[in-house]
Design a protein around this motif. Structure first.
Motif, PDB file in Angstrom:
ATOM      1  N   ASP A 328       0.865  -1.191   0.000  1.00  0.00           N
ATOM      2  CA  ASP A 328       0.000   0.000   0.000  1.00  0.00           C
ATOM      3  C   ASP A 328       0.894   1.231   0.000  1.00  0.00           C
ATOM      4  OD1 ASP A 328      -1.855   2.194   1.073  1.00  0.00           O
ATOM      5  OD2 ASP A 328      -3.230   0.480   0.982  1.00  0.00           O
ATOM      6  N   MET A 329       0.534   2.225  -0.813  1.00  0.00           N
ATOM      7  CA  MET A 329       1.353   3.442  -0.898  1.00  0.00           C
ATOM      8  C   MET A 329       1.434   4.161   0.441  1.00  0.00           C
ATOM      9  SD  MET A 329       2.727   3.655  -3.818  1.00  0.00           S
ATOM     10  CE  MET A 329       3.402   5.296  -3.571  1.00  0.00           C
ATOM     11  N   ARG A 330       0.444   3.964   1.302  1.00  0.00           N
ATOM     12  CA  ARG A 330       0.454   4.632   2.609  1.00  0.00           C
ATOM     13  C   ARG A 330       1.473   4.016   3.564  1.00  0.00           C
ATOM     14  NH1 ARG A 330      -5.943   4.233   3.186  1.00  0.00           N
ATOM     15  NH2 ARG A 330      -5.396   2.357   1.986  1.00  0.00           N
ATOM     16  N   ASN A 335       0.051  10.172   3.683  1.00  0.00           N
ATOM     17  CA  ASN A 335      -0.707  11.217   2.983  1.00  0.00           C
ATOM     18  C   ASN A 335      -1.248  10.752   1.630  1.00  0.00           C
ATOM     19  OD1 ASN A 335      -0.335  13.225   4.996  1.00  0.00           O
ATOM     20  ND2 ASN A 335       1.755  13.580   4.259  1.00  0.00           N
ATOM     21  N   TYR A 336      -0.768   9.596   1.140  1.00  0.00           N
ATOM     22  CA  TYR A 336      -1.365   9.055  -0.085  1.00  0.00           C
ATOM     23  C   TYR A 336      -2.828   8.716   0.179  1.00  0.00           C
ATOM     24  CZ  TYR A 336       2.967   8.550  -2.776  1.00  0.00           C
ATOM     25  OH  TYR A 336       4.128   8.795  -3.489  1.00  0.00           O
ATOM     26  N   GLU A 337      -3.663   8.823  -0.844  1.00  0.00           N
ATOM     27  CA  GLU A 337      -5.092   8.575  -0.681  1.00  0.00           C
ATOM     28  C   GLU A 337      -5.415   7.092  -0.800  1.00  0.00           C
ATOM     29  OE1 GLU A 337      -7.256  10.951  -3.444  1.00  0.00           O
ATOM     30  OE2 GLU A 337      -6.635  12.862  -2.565  1.00  0.00           O
ATOM     31  N   ASP A 338      -6.557   6.711  -0.205  1.00  0.00           N
ATOM     32  CA  ASP A 338      -7.062   5.351  -0.356  1.00  0.00           C
ATOM     33  C   ASP A 338      -7.473   5.137  -1.810  1.00  0.00           C
ATOM     34  OD1 ASP A 338      -7.942   2.831   0.211  1.00  0.00           O
ATOM     35  OD2 ASP A 338      -9.845   3.469   1.093  1.00  0.00           O
ATOM     36  N   ASP A 378       0.761   4.448  16.401  1.00  0.00           N
ATOM     37  CA  ASP A 378       1.951   4.538  15.546  1.00  0.00           C
ATOM     38  C   ASP A 378       1.591   4.867  14.098  1.00  0.00           C
ATOM     39  OD1 ASP A 378       4.691   4.506  15.141  1.00  0.00           O
ATOM     40  OD2 ASP A 378       4.694   2.392  14.551  1.00  0.00           O
ATOM     41  N   GLY A 379       0.500   5.618  13.903  1.00  0.00           N
ATOM     42  CA  GLY A 379       0.134   6.043  12.555  1.00  0.00           C
ATOM     43  C   GLY A 379      -0.582   4.953  11.770  1.00  0.00           C
ATOM     44  N   TRP A 380      -0.520   5.090  10.437  1.00  0.00           N
ATOM     45  CA  TRP A 380      -1.266   4.199   9.552  1.00  0.00           C
ATOM     46  C   TRP A 380      -0.666   2.796   9.542  1.00  0.00           C
ATOM     47  CZ3 TRP A 380      -0.862   1.003   5.393  1.00  0.00           C
ATOM     48  CH2 TRP A 380      -2.042   0.714   4.696  1.00  0.00           C
ATOM     49  N   ASN A 381      -1.529   1.779   9.572  1.00  0.00           N
ATOM     50  CA  ASN A 381      -1.085   0.400   9.384  1.00  0.00           C
ATOM     51  C   ASN A 381      -2.182  -0.374   8.678  1.00  0.00           C
ATOM     52  OD1 ASN A 381      -2.585  -1.481  11.495  1.00  0.00           O
ATOM     53  ND2 ASN A 381      -2.128   0.471  12.526  1.00  0.00           N
TER      54      ASN A 381
END
Length: 402
Positions: A328-330, A335-338, A378-381
């Protein structure tokens, strides 16, 4: 482990190492305890074993033998003259210097040694049983094949070298080969050097990788895809030759058991592979990654210029970015979009389908990802993202997604 051993051998005298035994203040007492008592079995972890001092004289002999091999390789290369690359000579010269420094350090340790230091040789160990022995496969070896891919790190690790010192100590005292039993489910996993190093541990007379490979391995050059999906030429040892002889040699030191032999009941795997095309953002990032692999310009990836150390690990950095981008780019930048066609979306859709299909039976699903481990705050996962999609897009109660 100690309880299992005691069940099998109820009258055995066992010493089991605790964490406190290897604290700096207790370590010497523990080593003396091994030396002064006749235990049938001493049980300890890999890390604890690595803290046992090894005989300086044994270290000196083994490292001197390694240095002699390096000097032989250098002499062979110098005789070849123009056919030898500077990088090959530089690598062996550096290895010679490193070994010389280690030998000087050991010589100093021998001169300044006091009698109160108990080393492995003085403990009188007869045999070593090494569980998960593949963790010691990164043993040092010498080779002139500096341009051949897939041989691993010839410098090796100190952990593996300490094991070699211990095994050679036992072999020298008993006057026999072996001296250790390696227990592993993955004895050979990545390269043929792992097979050679197993022989190096257990057969002291096998000490030259190049000579061993000349007999049992075939080197070829072929085209491969690299981490940026470009086609490159790679030279590798791709085939074993004289397999019957090698198998007979290997069987002299090997006994194996399959899951069927020991009666392990394992479920059969029903593997379904899903082909998920890259999103437009992933396509764009792949092009940037290819440029980075060629130029080393880290600003293409949105990071500061590479340091001198990072420059040497450029392809490892590219591989790390490629793995994260593929999931996943995130994983690279939150900040990359879904995107409706990313892997998290496909995964959530499949999970929801199985959820409803087996709802009457209250079916349970386990979901694993080799990247993006969940860390609170811890942010996006990827785990939290899949849970969000299951609850928001498919109406599955959050209490049923752990």
């Amino acid at each position: 482990i100690a309880d299992c051993y005691r069940t099998a051998y109820p009258n055995a005298k066992i010493l089991y190492a605790s964490e406190k035994d290897f604290s700096p203040e207790n370590r010497v007492r523990f080593f003396n305890n091994i030396k002064n008592n006749d235990y049938d079995c001493v049980i300890m972890s890999h890390d604890q074993f690595g803290k046992i001092p090894q005989s300086p004289e044994m270290q000196q002999r083994i490292l001197q033998a390694e240095l002699d091999t390096v000097e032989e390789n250098l002499e062979v290369l110098r005789r070849q003259g123009k056919d030898v690359s500077r990088a090959m000579l530089r690598g062996l010269e550096k290895r010679k210097i490193n070994l010389s420094v280690k030998l000087e350090s050991i010589a100093h340790a021998i001169k300044s040694r006091t009698d109160d230091v108990v080393d492995f040789k003085q403990m009188g160990i007869d045999h070593i049983f090494i569980d998960e022995s593949h963790q010691f496969k990164n043993l040092t070896f010498n080779t002139r094949h500096d341009r051949v891919a897939g041989l691993g790190n010839s410098e090796g690790s100190q952990k593996a070298l300490n094991m070699l010192f211990a095994i050679r100590t036992i072999q020298e005292r008993t006057g026999k080969d072996l001296g250790a039993t390696f227990l592993s489910g993955t004895t050979i996993s990545n390269s043929l050097t792992e097979l050679y190093l197993l022989f190096k541990y257990l057969r002291p007379d096998i000490r030259c990788f190049d000579a061993w490979a000349a007999i049992f391995a075939k080197k070829t050059t072929d085209f491969e895809f690299n981490v940026t999906n470009n086609v490159v030429q790679k030279e590798r040892f791709r085939y074993f030759i004289k397999v019957p002889e090698l198998a007979a040699f290997y069987n002299e030191i090997t006994d194996y058991r399959t899951a069927e032999d020991v009666g392990v009941d394992r479920p059969h795997k029903n593997e379904i592979l899903h082909h998920i095309p890259p999103t437009p953002e992933q396509e764009d990032f792949i092009q940037k990654l290819m440029q980075f692999a060629k130029t080393g310009d880290a600003t293409l990836l949105g990071r500061p210029p590479l340091s001198e150390t990072e420059e040497k690990a450029k392809m490892l950095i590219a591989t790390d970015y490629a793995r994260k981008m593929a999931l996943d780019m995130r994983m690279i930048d939150p900040n990359y979009e879904d995107h409706p066609d990313n892997k998290a979306s496909h995964c959530a859709k499949t999970i929801a389908e199985y959820y409803h299909k087996y709802d009457a039976q209250k079916g349970t699903q386990f979901v694993f990802s080799d990247l993006g481990t969940y860390q609170p705050g811890d942010g996006w996962n990827v785990y939290s993202e899949i849970k969000r999609k299951l609850t928001e897009d498919y109406g599955i109660p959050a209490s049923e997604v752990r």
